[in-house]
Scaffold this active site. Structure first.
Site, short mmCIF file in Angstrom:
data_model
loop_
_atom_site.label_atom_id
_atom_site.label_comp_id
_atom_site.label_asym_id
_atom_site.label_seq_id
_atom_site.Cartn_x
_atom_site.Cartn_y
_atom_site.Cartn_z
N ARG A 161 0.84 -1.21 0.00
CA ARG A 161 0.00 0.00 0.00
C ARG A 161 0.87 1.25 0.00
O ARG A 161 0.55 2.24 -0.68
CB ARG A 161 -0.96 -0.03 1.20
CG ARG A 161 -2.11 0.97 1.11
CD ARG A 161 -1.82 2.30 1.78
NE ARG A 161 -1.41 2.09 3.14
CZ ARG A 161 -0.34 2.68 3.69
NH1 ARG A 161 0.41 3.52 3.00
NH2 ARG A 161 0.00 2.42 4.95
N GLU A 220 3.49 9.55 8.25
CA GLU A 220 2.36 10.42 7.87
C GLU A 220 1.78 11.13 9.09
O GLU A 220 0.58 11.41 9.14
CB GLU A 220 1.24 9.60 7.20
CG GLU A 220 1.68 8.90 5.94
CD GLU A 220 1.60 9.80 4.74
OE1 GLU A 220 1.26 11.00 4.90
OE2 GLU A 220 1.89 9.31 3.64
P1 TGC Z 1 0.80 25.05 10.65
O1 TGC Z 1 1.17 26.46 10.96
O2 TGC Z 1 -0.26 24.40 11.45
O3 TGC Z 1 0.39 24.92 9.11
C1 TGC Z 1 1.14 25.51 8.06
C2 TGC Z 1 0.19 25.73 6.89
O4 TGC Z 1 -0.27 24.47 6.40
C3 TGC Z 1 -1.71 24.39 6.52
N1 TGC Z 1 -2.01 22.99 6.91
C4 TGC Z 1 -2.52 22.08 6.08
N2 TGC Z 1 -2.91 22.16 4.81
C5 TGC Z 1 -3.38 21.04 4.24
N3 TGC Z 1 -3.45 19.85 4.86
C6 TGC Z 1 -3.04 19.73 6.14
N4 TGC Z 1 -3.10 18.53 6.76
C7 TGC Z 1 -2.56 20.88 6.81
N5 TGC Z 1 -2.09 21.11 8.06
C8 TGC Z 1 -1.76 22.42 8.11
C9 TGC Z 1 -2.08 25.41 7.56
O5 TGC Z 1 -3.41 25.83 7.40
C10 TGC Z 1 -1.07 26.50 7.26
O6 TGC Z 1 -1.51 27.18 6.09
P2 TGC Z 1 -1.20 28.75 5.86
O7 TGC Z 1 -1.94 29.10 4.62
O8 TGC Z 1 -1.71 29.44 7.10
O9 TGC Z 1 0.28 28.87 5.73
O10 TGC Z 1 2.14 24.19 10.68
P3 TGC Z 1 3.03 23.71 11.90
O11 TGC Z 1 4.46 23.91 11.52
O12 TGC Z 1 2.55 24.30 13.20
O13 TGC Z 1 2.80 22.12 11.89
C11 TGC Z 1 1.64 21.55 12.29
C12 TGC Z 1 1.78 19.99 12.29
C13 TGC Z 1 2.58 19.53 13.49
C14 TGC Z 1 0.37 19.46 12.42
C15 TGC Z 1 2.43 19.49 10.99
O14 TGC Z 1 3.71 19.90 10.86
C16 TGC Z 1 2.40 17.97 10.85
O15 TGC Z 1 1.43 17.44 10.35
N6 TGC Z 1 3.50 17.24 11.27
C17 TGC Z 1 3.62 15.82 11.02
C18 TGC Z 1 4.65 15.60 9.92
C19 TGC Z 1 4.29 14.47 9.02
O16 TGC Z 1 3.15 14.00 8.96
N7 TGC Z 1 5.24 14.03 8.23
C20 TGC Z 1 4.99 13.01 7.26
C21 TGC Z 1 6.16 12.90 6.28
S1 TGC Z 1 5.76 12.02 4.82
C22 TGC Z 1 5.55 10.45 5.27
O17 TGC Z 1 5.57 10.06 6.40
C23 TGC Z 1 5.32 9.53 4.15
S2 TGC Z 1 5.14 7.90 4.60
C24 TGC Z 1 4.89 7.33 3.04
C25 TGC Z 1 4.45 5.92 2.96
O18 TGC Z 1 5.36 5.05 2.83
O19 TGC Z 1 3.22 5.65 2.88
P1 FAD Z 2 9.95 12.62 16.05
O1 FAD Z 2 9.30 13.77 15.40
O2 FAD Z 2 11.32 12.79 16.59
O3 FAD Z 2 8.98 12.12 17.22
C1 FAD Z 2 9.43 11.23 18.27
C2 FAD Z 2 8.30 11.14 19.29
O4 FAD Z 2 8.06 12.43 19.85
C3 FAD Z 2 6.98 10.66 18.70
O5 FAD Z 2 6.34 9.80 19.60
C4 FAD Z 2 6.19 11.95 18.55
O6 FAD Z 2 4.78 11.72 18.59
C5 FAD Z 2 6.68 12.74 19.74
N1 FAD Z 2 6.50 14.18 19.57
C6 FAD Z 2 7.08 15.00 18.66
N2 FAD Z 2 6.63 16.25 18.76
C7 FAD Z 2 5.71 16.23 19.77
C8 FAD Z 2 4.85 17.21 20.35
N3 FAD Z 2 4.81 18.48 19.92
N4 FAD Z 2 4.04 16.83 21.37
C9 FAD Z 2 4.02 15.54 21.79
N5 FAD Z 2 4.80 14.56 21.27
C10 FAD Z 2 5.63 14.92 20.28
N6 FAD Z 2 8.94 10.83 5.57
C11 FAD Z 2 8.95 11.40 4.33
O7 FAD Z 2 9.11 12.62 4.19
N7 FAD Z 2 8.77 10.64 3.22
C12 FAD Z 2 8.59 9.29 3.27
O8 FAD Z 2 8.41 8.63 2.24
C13 FAD Z 2 8.61 8.66 4.55
N8 FAD Z 2 8.52 7.31 4.64
C14 FAD Z 2 8.75 6.71 5.85
C15 FAD Z 2 8.86 5.31 5.93
C16 FAD Z 2 9.15 4.71 7.14
C17 FAD Z 2 9.37 3.22 7.20
C18 FAD Z 2 9.25 5.48 8.33
C19 FAD Z 2 9.51 4.83 9.67
C20 FAD Z 2 9.10 6.84 8.26
C21 FAD Z 2 8.87 7.48 7.04
N9 FAD Z 2 8.83 8.88 6.94
C22 FAD Z 2 8.79 9.49 5.70
C23 FAD Z 2 9.08 9.70 8.11
C24 FAD Z 2 7.90 9.82 9.09
O9 FAD Z 2 6.92 10.66 8.58
C25 FAD Z 2 8.46 10.30 10.43
O10 FAD Z 2 9.15 9.21 11.01
C26 FAD Z 2 7.38 10.83 11.35
O11 FAD Z 2 6.78 11.99 10.85
C27 FAD Z 2 7.91 11.09 12.76
O12 FAD Z 2 9.10 11.80 12.74
P2 FAD Z 2 10.38 11.27 13.59
O13 FAD Z 2 10.58 9.84 13.26
O14 FAD Z 2 11.49 12.20 13.34
O15 FAD Z 2 9.92 11.33 15.09
#
Ligand code: TGC
Ligand code: FAD
Length: 406
Positions: free
Chosen positions: A111, A385
């Site tokens: 997936r 994610e």
């Molecule tokens: P914040 O100030 O809240 O937001 C910045 C701007 O972004 C807008 N926004 C969104 N827009 C669309 N969809 C969303 N889900 C959005 N969330 C926020 C927001 O309205 C704002 O817009 P504007 O126009 O005012 O500039 O940003 P923040 O820096 O305080 O961060 C908030 C937080 C913590 C929720 C965000 O950074 C977050 O979601 N962190 C988690 C990071 C994450 O999910 N990383 C994933 C990496 S990719 C991955 O894991 C791929 S796995 C792939 C796989 O193998 O399936």
């Molecule tokens: P951290 O951000 O260091 O978090 C560590 C712990 O602290 C977590 O439990 C978290 O919940 C907690 N924490 C952090 N901030 C707070 C807060 N404010 N309050 C309370 N708790 C908090 N990323 C990509 O960009 N592209 C990809 O394709 C992708 N694929 C991935 C595939 C795999 C197998 C894995 C493991 C990860 C992948 N990621 C990818 C990255 C993934 O999105 C991150 O691992 C994830 O967003 C968490 O970041 P981190 O691992 O640095 O943990």
């Protein structure tokens, strides 16, 4: 499609007959269209014939079944809800969700291959790219000719991507890209990467970085006990010259990558149900066949409690996903609603996997059954994610109006 006497079509009738297998406890199939059921059947058949027979071995070897990229393209798993004009499926968001569900019934890593390609590479190009970029990249990605990856997370910036230090400097008709991305699904095998980096003013830009660009490397990350059939790596940029025509022109700021995450998280909310269903189905069958104390273990109240709770939670997850899908179809699914569904459904799947593992006793830890593999995979799904707790805080922010991140 020919209707039967009570008004249901042949496909709906077949889906009903398969109800036990699909574990459609609340009759959600009746809310699905012919197209949804067809898509589900096709993907399910493909997973049965192409994924299930080989997945345990690939997971055991920690090897990505790369040959499946082509098959995923052929069944329309890459960008199913993007327009046909670009070689994509042109289906609705529920169809996209159901496809992710059936893929994850096979394996979360499979997936993931589709999530990254469709939602994190094709979607940003479709939503934020120029027409020229769309025409050039989308058909190649939809057909599996190109494999893509998405570079947001960095070694020191995971949950807080806004703090990223990967950066570009203006150099005439190109940008010079420096920095590193970590945990990037598919990066070692990718032809292109959608990369997010800050410009000299600190604004986040998205750009398409191509394999072969000087200064780009993508080493594999080894040693994962989770998502072993999915390849993960780094992206390292050392003065990579990225032509300005590769920058996505229609977005600036963190909302660019976060919008892509909304699309992918939506798919995961559906996908996790697939893993849960496979674990539940395995445990249910086992409980009916395994005899202890002279009767099937499914006849003991404690086993029934586990199974009853599993199907209750799965049914709630199915309803959440279906409703989210109807909202997404009309452009009304909010990021916070998507966070709630991703968090709930992945946690449900992990809980179901853990309970199912117990029902199988010692056999539950072996690769004779898929449960341990799903359970280990779901540990990643709970984290990527956006982690479980980050999604909780997004819901907290939505209901209180107070931002816990600032
Ligand atoms: P914040 O100030 O809240 O937001 C910045 C701007 O972004 C807008 N926004 C969104 N827009 C669309 N969809 C969303 N889900 C959005 N969330 C926020 C927001 O309205 C704002 O817009 P504007 O126009 O005012 O500039 O940003 P923040 O820096 O305080 O961060 C908030 C937080 C913590 C929720 C965000 O950074 C977050 O979601 N962190 C988690 C990071 C994450 O999910 N990383 C994933 C990496 S990719 C991955 O894991 C791929 S796995 C792939 C796989 O193998 O399936
Ligand atoms: P951290 O951000 O260091 O978090 C560590 C712990 O602290 C977590 O439990 C978290 O919940 C907690 N924490 C952090 N901030 C707070 C807060 N404010 N309050 C309370 N708790 C908090 N990323 C990509 O960009 N592209 C990809 O394709 C992708 N694929 C991935 C595939 C795999 C197998 C894995 C493991 C990860 C992948 N990621 C990818 C990255 C993934 O999105 C991150 O691992 C994830 O967003 C968490 O970041 P981190 O691992 O640095 O943990």
């Amino acid at each position: 499609m020919q209707e039967t006497s009570n008004g249901t079509t042949a496909i709906q009738k077949k889906a009903k007959e398969d109800r036990y297998q699909y574990h459609d406890y609340y009759g959600i199939d009746e809310l699905l269209s012919e197209e949804h059921l067809l898509a589900r059947g096709a993907v399910r058949d493909w997973v049965k014939s192409e994924v299930s027979p080989v997945i345990e071995e690939y997971a055991e070897r920690a090897e990505c079944p790369r040959h499946l990229f082509k098959g995923l393209a052929e069944i329309g798993a890459f960008g199913p809800s993007l327009p046909e004009k670009y070689g994509c499926g042109g289906m609705d968001e529920i169809a996209y969700g159901i496809i992710m569900q059936e893929l994850e019934r096979g394996d979360s890593g499979i997936r993931s291959m589709a999530s990254v390609q469709g939602s994190l590479v094709m979607y940003p190009i479709y939503r934020f790219g120029s027409e020229e970029q769309k025409m050039h990249y989308l058909p190649k990605l939809a057909s599996g000719e190109y494999i893509g990856c998405f570079g947001l997370t960095e070694p020191d910036h995971g949950s807080n991507p806004g703090g990223m230090i990967t950066n570009v400097k203006d150099d005439g008709d190109a940008y010079i890209l420096n920095g590193a991305k970590m945990w990037i699904t598919n990066s070692p095998v990718a032809d292109i990467a959608v990369v997010w980096a800050k410009n000299e003013e600190g604004k986040i830009l998205g750009m398409i970085v191509e394999k072969g660009m000087k200064g780009l490397s993508a080493p594999e990350i080894h040693g994962k006990w989770s998502l072993r059939a999915s390849i993960t790596g780094e992206l390292i940029f050392e003065d990579v010259r990225v032509p300005k025509k590769n920058v996505l022109p229609n977005v600036v700021g963190l909302k660019g990558p976060l919008s892509c995450l909304s699309k992918a998280r939506y798919g995961i909310a559906w996908g996790a149900i697939g893993a849960a269903l496979d674990c539940y189905d395995t445990a249910l069958r086992y409980s009916q066949e395994r005899i202890q104390f002279g009767k099937p273990i499914g006849g003991f109240q404690l086993t029934q409690k586990k199974l009853a709770e599993m199907i209750t939670e799965i049914t709630k997850a199915q309803l959440l996903a279906w409703r989210l899908g109807t909202l997404a179809n009309v452009g009304k699914a909010t990021p916070a609603q998507i966070s709630m569904a991703k968090r709930n459904n992945v946690y449900t799947a992990l809980t179901v996997a853990r309970e199912a593992r117990q029902i199988l006793g010692g056999m539950g830890i072996t690769n004779e059954y898929p449960i341990m593999r799903h359970m280990m995979n779901l540990e990643t799904v709970l984290t990527y994610e956006g982690t479980h707790d980050i999604h909780l805080l997004i819901t907290g922010m939505d209901v209180t109006g107070i931002n816990a991140f600032k």
